[in-house]
Design a protein around this motif. Structure first.
Motif, PDB file in Angstrom:
ATOM      1  N   PRO A 130       2.644   9.179 -10.866  1.00 40.03           N
ATOM      2  CA  PRO A 130       3.430   7.994 -11.227  1.00 40.03           C
ATOM      3  C   PRO A 130       4.691   7.816 -10.381  1.00 40.03           C
ATOM      4  N   ILE A 131       4.482   7.585  -9.093  1.00 39.64           N
ATOM      5  CA  ILE A 131       5.594   7.322  -8.180  1.00 39.64           C
ATOM      6  C   ILE A 131       5.441   5.896  -7.664  1.00 39.64           C
ATOM      7  N   LYS A 132       6.333   5.025  -8.048  1.00 34.17           N
ATOM      8  CA  LYS A 132       6.262   3.638  -7.604  1.00 34.17           C
ATOM      9  C   LYS A 132       6.686   3.530  -6.143  1.00 34.17           C
ATOM     10  N   VAL A 133       5.766   3.034  -5.314  1.00 34.48           N
ATOM     11  CA  VAL A 133       6.047   2.818  -3.894  1.00 34.48           C
ATOM     12  C   VAL A 133       6.589   1.406  -3.674  1.00 34.48           C
ATOM     13  N   GLY A 134       6.128   0.469  -4.472  1.00 35.39           N
ATOM     14  CA  GLY A 134       6.550  -0.927  -4.377  1.00 35.39           C
ATOM     15  C   GLY A 134       5.756  -1.732  -5.380  1.00 35.39           C
ATOM     16  N   ASN A 135       5.987  -3.038  -5.416  1.00 36.34           N
ATOM     17  CA  ASN A 135       5.250  -3.906  -6.323  1.00 36.34           C
ATOM     18  C   ASN A 135       4.633  -5.052  -5.539  1.00 36.34           C
ATOM     19  N   LEU A 136       3.323  -5.277  -5.764  1.00 41.88           N
ATOM     20  CA  LEU A 136       2.583  -6.246  -4.965  1.00 41.88           C
ATOM     21  C   LEU A 136       2.865  -7.684  -5.369  1.00 41.88           C
ATOM     22  N   ARG A 137       3.663  -7.896  -6.388  1.00 40.84           N
ATOM     23  CA  ARG A 137       4.132  -9.248  -6.689  1.00 40.84           C
ATOM     24  C   ARG A 137       5.143  -9.706  -5.630  1.00 40.84           C
ATOM     25  N   GLN A 138       5.942  -8.757  -5.162  1.00 41.82           N
ATOM     26  CA  GLN A 138       7.017  -9.115  -4.229  1.00 41.82           C
ATOM     27  C   GLN A 138       6.822  -8.559  -2.821  1.00 41.82           C
ATOM     28  N   GLU A 139       5.992  -7.526  -2.664  1.00 44.12           N
ATOM     29  CA  GLU A 139       5.906  -6.833  -1.388  1.00 44.12           C
ATOM     30  C   GLU A 139       4.485  -6.836  -0.852  1.00 44.12           C
ATOM     31  N   SER A 140       4.366  -6.670   0.462  1.00 42.40           N
ATOM     32  CA  SER A 140       3.071  -6.704   1.134  1.00 42.40           C
ATOM     33  C   SER A 140       2.373  -5.352   1.045  1.00 42.40           C
ATOM     34  N   PHE A 141       1.111  -5.380   0.636  1.00 41.46           N
ATOM     35  CA  PHE A 141       0.323  -4.160   0.574  1.00 41.46           C
ATOM     36  C   PHE A 141       0.274  -3.472   1.929  1.00 41.46           C
ATOM     37  N   GLU A 142       0.012  -4.229   2.988  1.00 40.61           N
ATOM     38  CA  GLU A 142      -0.101  -3.632   4.322  1.00 40.61           C
ATOM     39  C   GLU A 142       1.202  -3.003   4.770  1.00 40.61           C
ATOM     40  N   ASP A 143       2.342  -3.653   4.484  1.00 41.66           N
ATOM     41  CA  ASP A 143       3.637  -3.089   4.863  1.00 41.66           C
ATOM     42  C   ASP A 143       3.918  -1.802   4.095  1.00 41.66           C
ATOM     43  N   LEU A 144       3.667  -1.820   2.802  1.00 43.28           N
ATOM     44  CA  LEU A 144       3.906  -0.631   1.990  1.00 43.28           C
ATOM     45  C   LEU A 144       3.021   0.525   2.458  1.00 43.28           C
ATOM     46  N   TRP A 145       1.767   0.231   2.754  1.00 40.13           N
ATOM     47  CA  TRP A 145       0.842   1.274   3.187  1.00 40.13           C
ATOM     48  C   TRP A 145       1.286   1.908   4.501  1.00 40.13           C
ATOM     49  N   SER A 146       1.748   1.096   5.428  1.00 36.51           N
ATOM     50  CA  SER A 146       2.065   1.615   6.765  1.00 36.51           C
ATOM     51  C   SER A 146       3.475   2.186   6.888  1.00 36.51           C
ATOM     52  N   LYS A 147       4.401   1.781   5.982  1.00 38.09           N
ATOM     53  CA  LYS A 147       5.805   2.153   6.169  1.00 38.09           C
ATOM     54  C   LYS A 147       6.404   3.010   5.065  1.00 38.09           C
ATOM     55  N   SER A 148       5.760   3.139   3.942  1.00 41.57           N
ATOM     56  CA  SER A 148       6.343   3.882   2.825  1.00 41.57           C
ATOM     57  C   SER A 148       6.604   5.344   3.192  1.00 41.57           C
ATOM     58  N   PRO A 149       7.837   5.840   3.006  1.00 44.30           N
ATOM     59  CA  PRO A 149       8.129   7.256   3.270  1.00 44.30           C
ATOM     60  C   PRO A 149       7.267   8.195   2.435  1.00 44.30           C
ATOM     61  N   ILE A 150       6.936   7.773   1.212  1.00 46.75           N
ATOM     62  CA  ILE A 150       6.095   8.601   0.348  1.00 46.75           C
ATOM     63  C   ILE A 150       4.707   8.766   0.958  1.00 46.75           C
TER      64      ILE A 150
END
Length: 441
Positions: free
Chosen positions: A351-371
């Motif tokens: 249960p670690i929130k990386v981001g929310n797809l209502r406001q953020e891009s899935f592709e950006d989160l996948w490629s840039k998330s430090p986690i």
């Protein structure tokens, strides 16, 4: 790949040269690993397979060949479609009970599906809660199938009727996975919190098999049932399912209340050896989400067999060659999870929130998330996982590491190489990198 499969729906003039080049590459690779190129061409007729292969090729183009292989999107996204559930399972990672007020609307769900489609995600698995309760499930599942994704659903099976099974097949669900935690009805019902759950789940399994749906059984291993692995496999053979998958127990959600039910590393090792023996002697597939199964398979077979993913085991040259590139825990690497409100996490058990797809891009989160980036660096894991010779085919379960240590790069205390049975049972295991855990939270 559509051109190679003989299923091209685009002007050949725009891809013929590239298609011929790729065809030659496939032919050479097939010869190198002693595979049949004609069988490959038949294989890529499946659009979800083409999606997966395209992700690998794009990953090599963007990142080069890496160990493990980096990908521009995950092969699989598990989508906790709703928090509603008709059972009260003791181990539920979601604490599922009733719908949450901020769950995605139908339009928002379709917008999330658009994002997964654009990223070229190959497969989506709907889970929950109980996804079959939700009125939007069949609509979204159909849309995912129409876009060429492999669609599966994880369910407790209690709501499956013959009419519903026919609808699942009609909308394009490829695989149904039904939870069954014991061959004993009383044990299962006690674990699932509702009397009669076992009988209804078994009925649901039989209906799905009879209706021609590819069906699997999911069993969470705990001290309650690890002594009946063979009995469960026997039952699954009798029911005619394709696969039985033994899930790691993760002490998260309601599962944190029964941490003493977790297996010791010695018990888990014996369980995995049993699973390996059954996998190599039975007609149905017998696998586990414990990434240590890859190590056990290699050791027991003297290097001839490996489990490169949670859903397969093989001894052919191609499987052995690919294991270090795609094998082991897939959290944040070849797999991600979506919560009912659109939160993106590395794994349903993490249960670690990386981001929310209502406001953020899935592709950006996948490629840039430090986690996600930390989860892809096996060499940065703490010992023994980070120094283990099997770290690229295993790497330890990251959800278990996080649950017990607070660190995504911590050790997995369920491995025989990390003898912590006493610490596990007395719940005194602490993280050496508390600062890292705080940063992640």
């Amino acid at each position: 790949m559509e051109y190679i499969a003989g299923d091209a729906k685009i002007p050949l003039s725009s891809c013929k040269v590239e298609g011929l080049i790729l065809k030659s590459m496939i032919s050479m690779t097939s010869r190198a690993i002693r595979a049949d190129p004609d069988a490959f061409r038949e294989y890529v007729k499946n659009p979800s397979v083409r999606r997966g292969l395209a992700l690998v090729l794009k990953g090599i183009a963007e990142y080069g060949i890496t160990v493990p292989q980096r990908l521009p999107a995950p092969f699989l996204v598990v989508w906790n479609f709703t928090n509603m559930c008709n059972l009260r399972c003791k181990h539920c990672y979601q604490k599922a009970e009733k719908s949450l007020p901020d769950e995605l609307t139908l339009n928002e769900k379709l917008a999330v599906l658009d994002q997964l489609d654009r990223a070229y995600v190959a497969a989506v698995a709907f889970s929950g809660g109980e996804p079959l309760i939700h009125p939007d499930f069949l609509k979204v599942a159909r849309e995912a199938s129409l876009r060429g994704m492999y669609v599966s659903v994880a369910t407790n099976g209690t709501m499956i009727t013959r009419e519903l099974a026919k609808k699942l097949k009609e909308v394009g669900v490829n695989y149904v996975e039904i939870s069954l935690d014991s061959s004993n009805s009383r044990r299962h019902d006690s674990f699932r919190g509702v009397s009669g759950a076992w009988e209804r789940a078994v009925r649901g399994i039989r209906i799905c098999v009879e209706e021609g749906l590819v069906t699997g059984v999911a069993t969470t291993l705990t001290k309650m049932n690890y002594d009946e692995i063979e009995d469960i496999v026997d039952l699954c053979e009798d029911l005619g399912v394709k696969r039985v998958i033994f899930f790691n127990f993760i002490p998260t959600g309601r599962g944190s209340d029964i941490v003493n039910w977790d297996l010791t590393c010695d018990e888990r090792e014996e369980a995995l050896k049993t699973i390996y023996k059954l996998a190599t002697s039975r007609k149905l597939e017998v696998v586990s989400t414990a990434p240590q199964l890859a190590r056990v398979a290699l050791q027991e077979s003297r290097g001839c067999t490996v489990a490169p993913t949670h859903f397969a085991m093989g001894s052919d040259p191609g499987t052995l060659a690919l294991a270090e590139f795609i094998g082991g825990c897939g959290a944040g690497r070849i797999y991600a999870a979506i919560e009912p409100n659109g939160d993106l996490t590395p794994c349903v058990f993490m249960p670690i929130k990386v981001g929310n797809l209502r406001q953020e891009s899935f592709e950006d989160l996948w490629s840039k998330s430090p986690i996600f980036l930390k989860l892809r660096d096996r060499n940065a894991f703490q010992e023994p996982c980070g120094k283990c010779q099997y770290r690229f085919v295993c790497g330890g379960c990251r959800a278990r590491a996080y649950a017990y240590t607070g660190c995504i790069t911590g050790p997995d205390p369920g491995c025989i190489n990390f003898k912590l049975s006493t610490c596990l049972e007395s719940k005194i295991l602490k993280c050496d990198a508390i600062k890292l855990g705080e940063e992640q939270r």
